[in-house]
Each structure stands twice: as structure tokens, then as C-alpha cells.
Design a protein around this motif. Structure first.
Motif, PDB file in Angstrom:
ATOM      1  N   VAL A 131      -1.131  -5.718  -1.589  1.00  0.00           N
ATOM      2  CA  VAL A 131      -0.158  -6.688  -1.868  1.00  0.00           C
ATOM      3  C   VAL A 131      -0.846  -7.901  -1.488  1.00  0.00           C
ATOM      4  N   ILE A 132      -0.908  -8.908  -2.484  1.00  0.00           N
ATOM      5  CA  ILE A 132      -1.506 -10.253  -1.897  1.00  0.00           C
ATOM      6  C   ILE A 132      -0.326 -11.192  -2.415  1.00  0.00           C
ATOM      7  N   SER A 133      -0.279 -12.061  -1.303  1.00  0.00           N
ATOM      8  CA  SER A 133       0.903 -13.244  -1.634  1.00  0.00           C
ATOM      9  C   SER A 133      -0.268 -14.336  -1.931  1.00  0.00           C
ATOM     10  N   LEU A 134      -0.506 -14.572  -3.207  1.00  0.00           N
ATOM     11  CA  LEU A 134      -1.505 -15.485  -3.597  1.00  0.00           C
ATOM     12  C   LEU A 134      -1.178 -17.176  -3.064  1.00  0.00           C
ATOM     13  N   LEU A 135       0.028 -17.258  -2.886  1.00  0.00           N
ATOM     14  CA  LEU A 135       0.554 -18.752  -2.183  1.00  0.00           C
ATOM     15  C   LEU A 135       0.009 -18.759  -0.910  1.00  0.00           C
ATOM     16  N   HIS A 136      -0.468 -17.771  -0.073  1.00  0.00           N
ATOM     17  CA  HIS A 136      -0.542 -17.643   1.427  1.00  0.00           C
ATOM     18  C   HIS A 136      -1.885 -17.227   1.527  1.00  0.00           C
ATOM     19  N   GLU A 137      -2.450 -16.319   1.149  1.00  0.00           N
ATOM     20  CA  GLU A 137      -3.611 -15.636   1.458  1.00  0.00           C
ATOM     21  C   GLU A 137      -4.558 -15.108   0.232  1.00  0.00           C
ATOM     22  N   ASP A 138      -5.748 -14.601   0.504  1.00  0.00           N
ATOM     23  CA  ASP A 138      -6.689 -14.139  -0.579  1.00  0.00           C
ATOM     24  C   ASP A 138      -6.889 -12.606  -0.511  1.00  0.00           C
ATOM     25  N   THR A 139      -6.051 -12.016   0.488  1.00  0.00           N
ATOM     26  CA  THR A 139      -6.179 -10.693   0.969  1.00  0.00           C
ATOM     27  C   THR A 139      -4.602 -10.225   1.473  1.00  0.00           C
TER      28      THR A 139
END
Length: 171
Positions: free
Chosen positions: A105-113
Motif C-alpha cells: 500500500v503506497i501513499s503516493l502523497l508521501h512516498e514511492d513505496t
């Protein structure tokens, strides 16, 4: 949002796809021409009724693909591919990557992984929807709630999760 998508993906893997990651990838990725508009409760067709009721509150909706798109120039739509470069353009907030050991599960607002949630996790586990909670350095953030155990009695409406309302317009 993880509180909606993770339980659906976990239950689909465990029941509809019989723990066969290749079959799940074929259905969700390979067999779709463009992409998904919405994943529906049809992914729960083989799950126990009590689990389906706990996850959906008794609601049913179909999965819908993005096969009705019209491009500005009239050409056929092309498959949606999400990469680091296109995630911002597509206004995506969350990414889900299917791995043999679980779903990342990637929070694209915060990280790439992001952290990988094991396929063995109970689908009734409540997950935190705050993007900053999904650090790749930490385990998947769960919310202690009454949904943490699979119901053993007759199906009932799912209890509300404090601080995590489920939006009805965007599943």
C-alpha cells in the motif's frame, strides 16, 4: 482508501481467487483493457456471507471497468499505466501493488513505496486512512476496533469505524 480497498483485496485473494496470486493478477490487471473505475462486491462472491456483510454493511455493487471512455481525438483509449512519472498526472493518492507475500500500500502523497500487508491478514481488520501513517519503514497501520474479528453469528451491518467514514460516492 486502505480502509475500503484492503479488506476487499484481502477477501478476494482468500476466497474468490483461492489464494492464487497469478489468477488474481490476471483478473485485476491482465484481463482489463484500460483500467478499473471501481472494484465491487462481486469480488466477494465466494466469501462467507457474514464476512461480506461485515465488509459491506449489506450493500452490493458491481466492479466496473473504464471501458466507456472517449478520447478527445476519437482514438481508442489505451491501458492506464501508473508509474512514478504518471502518478501525479493521474491525480492518484493511493497505489496498491500485488506481491506474492501480500499487497503493498503506497501513499503516493508521501512516498514511492509502502508497507506490504500480508495476504493472511483478516479482511475485517480496520486500516488507517491517513496517508502519513503508511510509511514504508513501519508495519501497516491498523485501527483497534470491534471489526478486528470475523463475525461468527448471522450477518449484521458493519459497525461504524470511529474517525474513518466510508465515502459512498467513491469506493
Amino acid at each position: 482508501m486502505p480502509s475500503h480497498h484492503l479488506p476487499l483485496l484481502l477477501a478476494a485473494y482468500q476466497y474468490a481467487f483461492g489464494r492464487d496470486i497469478e489468477a488474481m493478477c490476471r483478473h485485476l490487471i491482465d484481463d482489463v483493457a484500460v483500467g478499473w473505475e471501481e472494484l465491487g462486491t462481486d469480488l466477494l462472491d465466494d466469501a462467507p456471507p457474514a464476512l461480506v456483510a461485515a465488509l459491506t454493511g449489506g450493500e452490493h455493487w458491481p466492479s466496473r471497468t473504464l471501458d466507456h471512455l472517449v478520447t478527445p481525438d476519437g482514438s481508442p483509449p489505451v491501458r492506464m499505466s501508473v508509474t512514478d512519472a504518471t502518478a501525479d498526472e493521474q491525480d492518484m493518492e493511493w497505489g496498491y501493488v500485488l506481491h506474492k507475500e501480500g499487497v503493498e500500500v503506497i501513499s503516493l502523497l508521501h512516498e514511492d513505496t509502502g508497507p506490504v500487508v500480508s495476504w493472511a491478514i483478516d479482511p475485517c481488520t480496520a486500516f488507517n486512512d491517513h496517508p502519513a501513517a503508511w510509511s514504508s519503514l513501519d508495519p501497516a497501520p491498523t485501527i483497534p476496533a470491534s471489526r478486528s474479528r470475523r463475525p461468527h453469528s448471522a450477518p449484521a451491518a458493519a459497525p461504524a469505524k470511529a474517525g474513518t467514514p466510508r465515502p459512498s460516492a467513491r469506493r
